[in-house]
Every structure is written in C-alpha cells, then in structure tokens.
Design an enzyme around this catalytic site. Structure first.
Site, PDB file in Angstrom:
ATOM      1  CB  CYS A 118      -0.872  -0.036   1.245  1.00 41.46           C
ATOM      2  SG  CYS A 118      -1.779   1.486   1.573  1.00 41.46           S
ATOM      3  CG  HIS A 268      -4.812  -2.392   3.082  1.00 44.23           C
ATOM      4  ND1 HIS A 268      -3.974  -2.921   4.033  1.00 44.23           N
ATOM      5  CD2 HIS A 268      -4.338  -1.139   2.830  1.00 44.23           C
ATOM      6  CE1 HIS A 268      -3.035  -2.022   4.344  1.00 44.23           C
ATOM      7  NE2 HIS A 268      -3.233  -0.941   3.615  1.00 44.23           N
ATOM      8  CD  GLU A 269      -5.303   1.116  -0.055  1.00 41.72           C
ATOM      9  OE1 GLU A 269      -5.334   2.221   0.523  1.00 41.72           O
ATOM     10  OE2 GLU A 269      -4.247   0.447  -0.177  1.00 41.72           O
ATOM     11  CG  HIS A 272      -5.492   3.254   4.630  1.00 37.76           C
ATOM     12  ND1 HIS A 272      -4.800   3.193   5.832  1.00 37.76           N
ATOM     13  CD2 HIS A 272      -4.738   2.555   3.737  1.00 37.76           C
ATOM     14  CE1 HIS A 272      -3.686   2.493   5.657  1.00 37.76           C
ATOM     15  NE2 HIS A 272      -3.629   2.088   4.406  1.00 37.76           N
ATOM     16  CG  HIS A 278      -0.049   0.546   7.018  1.00 36.69           C
ATOM     17  ND1 HIS A 278       0.854   1.198   6.220  1.00 36.69           N
ATOM     18  CD2 HIS A 278      -1.120   0.252   6.220  1.00 36.69           C
ATOM     19  CE1 HIS A 278       0.356   1.305   5.001  1.00 36.69           C
ATOM     20  NE2 HIS A 278      -0.839   0.740   4.975  1.00 36.69           N
TER      21      HIS A 278
HETATM   22 ZN    ZN Z   1      -2.337   0.829   3.622  1.00 35.18          ZN
END
Ligand code: ZN
Ligand code: ZN
Length: 314
Positions: A118, A268-269, A272, A278
């Site tokens: 990422c 995952h994104e 965020h 992380h």
């Molecule tokens: Zn990330």
C-alpha cells in the site's frame, strides 16, 4: 441520446484543492521506478558507501521511516552513504516487519522492501507508527497488545455520518464495471459487519463520501503511482474519501498468479478511508504488504479491535 454525460471528470480541480489541504496525510513520492530489486545492496551496513543506496533512502522516506528532506538538497545527486539515520530507519522498518532489527540490509529486509504494498506510509508525519515506538495495552487483566494504528490526531467520520455513500470515478478502465462494483460491495459489507457503518453505492460520484478509481503515474493528488510493482493502491484518511488503485498493476477478481486481488486490496484501503493506519500483525488486513495471486479478505481481530476502538463502538 447515445452518449452519456461525463461531468464527473470535472470534479478534479476541486479534488486537487482538497488534496492540497490534506497533503500532510498523503505520501511523498519521487516517482522513481522501484522495479529492480535491491539485491546488490545485500549486507550493506553503517559506514559503507554503495552505489544505489539512495534508492533505499527514497523507499524509507516514502513510507515514513526517514524525514522527507533527508536527502541532500544540492541536487548534485543522491547520497549513497549509510549513515546513522539510515541505520536507525532500517532498524525501525525491521521492527515493524518482524525482522531481526540489526540495521543491516540483509536479504530478508531487501526482499520485504521489494514486495507490493500500500502507498500509505507506515509512519505518517513521524507520528503514527506500527509496532515500533508503541505498545498499546488494552486492559491490564489480559495484557493484550494491539498492533493497529490510526492517522495522527485520529481523524474519523463524525457521529452523524454512519451511512457512507461510495461511487466510482471515471479514471482508467482496468476491471469490468460490474465485477468492480460487486467486489467493492463485498469489501464494504465486511467492514459494515464489524462497525456501525453502512455503505451505499451511488451513481453520483460527485456527491459520494467515498470515491474509488484506477489511475496511473502522477494523477494529481500529490501521491504518484510508480508503475508496475511496489505501490499498488492508496486511500486518504477521513473525511477525504479518495481511494485509488494503481492502474499499472495486474488486477484480478479472483486469485490469479502474478495478479493482485481487487477485493483484498479494497478491504485494506477501506480501512484507511475509515481512519485506520497500518498494523504490524502480518495476518491483519491493515498490514501494509499485499499478497500477490492470493485472496485475503477476512478481517482479523486486530482490524476489528482497531475500528471499534477508533469509533468507541462494541
Ligand atoms: Zn495501507
Ligand atoms: Zn491517488
């Protein structure tokens, strides 16, 4: 009647303005290619000067381990000297990735640095961190140590924003629209199950809280993608809402050798987008490196603890 309006393209000047306001959260990029492995640097340690070492410095700078202005400002070329600050940065990186924290660029460290990952730094503004520099104890009875992290100042969606809308930016067409919608829905559903959020797709991306698209290279948000390999996606902290895939990667809807799984990366994104940084738990969705040719779509206890701690929800 045959053509559809394309007004969504014209959101970019506004996005750019928003980006400037949020620049501290975005990554610093020198748009260098990182395709070549760092193999020739194996064994390099403090005190040495080795051609190509500046690429390690660029890498560590990009992902938050060295300050952005670490490299010399003379423009006379990049510094290939292994100094104290580089050793310290390598040790911090090794700690976050569960490697021997020797400060030496051993084979395993160089291997991990070459993995797709990422684009969001592991350490944002020198503050948020993964495993290094913090041990968060949750309850003295259990001595539980969580490894999730947040962005500096814990940005999050306000309590009034429980229902988030998402839409797809025009960008580059990489994955068929129906497939993309379907796997993104699945990823949003997974976060909805463990949080107080609900997610609704909207056709009007201009008004969507979360905006998803594929872009390549410099795409105007201060965080250039780097071609095939290395950085594969990035997303901004609340309440920005932008989430970009690197169009130069090989993407697939299901595990395909050598390709990145769209849903795994989306999961995952989205973390965020909701405010998670992380995690240093390798099995967690919020671990920075991305598996190639595999699916990783089960939220880990660390991810769940992270989102529930950030929003103070059970
Ligand atoms: Zn990330
Ligand atoms: Zn971007």
């Amino acid at each position: 009647m045959a053509s559809k309006p394309c007004s969504t393209f014209f959101t970019f000047p506004l996005l750019h303005l928003v980006m400037l306001l949020l620049l501290p959260l975005s990554i610093h990029s020198h748009s260098t290619q990182h395709q070549e492995p760092f193999k020739s640097l194996e064994g390099c340690h403090k005190g040495q000067t080795l051609k190509g070492l500046h690429k390690i410095k660029q890498y560590l700078e990009k992902f938050g381990y060295l300050p952005h202005h670490h490299r010399n400002k003379t423009g006379s070329g990049d510094d290939d000297t292994f100094d104290d600050s580089l050793e310290s940065a390598v040790k911090t990186y090794q700690l976050n990735y569960h490697l021997n924290a020797t400060g030496v660029l051993d084979g395993k460290t160089l291997h991990d640095m070459a993995l797709p990952r990422c684009g969001i730094p592991d350490i944002v503004d020198g503050r948020s961190s993964m495993r290094s520099g913090k041990k968060r104890h949750l309850g003295s009875m259990h001595h539980t140590v969580a490894h999730f992290s947040f962005f500096p100042n814990n940005p999050r969606w306000p309590p009034s924003k429980r229902q988030l809308t998402y839409g797809f930016l025009p960008g580059v067409q990489v994955i068929g629209t129906q497939n993309l919608r379907s796997v993104c829905k699945s990823a949003f559903d997974r976060w909805a199950r463990v949080s107080h959020f609900t997610f609704q797709e909207t056709q009007n991306v201009n008004t969507a809280d979360l905006k998803i698209g594929f872009y390549r290279g410099n795409h105007g948000d201060g965080s250039s993608f780097d071609g095939p390999g290395r950085t594969v996606a990035h997303a901004f902290a609340p309440t920005d809402g932008r989430f970009h895939f690197d169009a130069d990667e090989r993407w697939a809807i299901n595990p395909v050798t050598g390709a990145m799984d769209v849903e795994s990366v989306a999961l995952h994104e989205i973390g965020h987008l909701l405010g998670l940084g992380h995690s240093s738990v390798p099995e967690a969705i919020m671990f920075p490196t991305i598996l190639v040719g595999a699916k990783k779509v089960n939220l880990h206890g660390d991810d769940v603890q992270g989102i529930q701690t950030l929003y103070n929800t059970p």
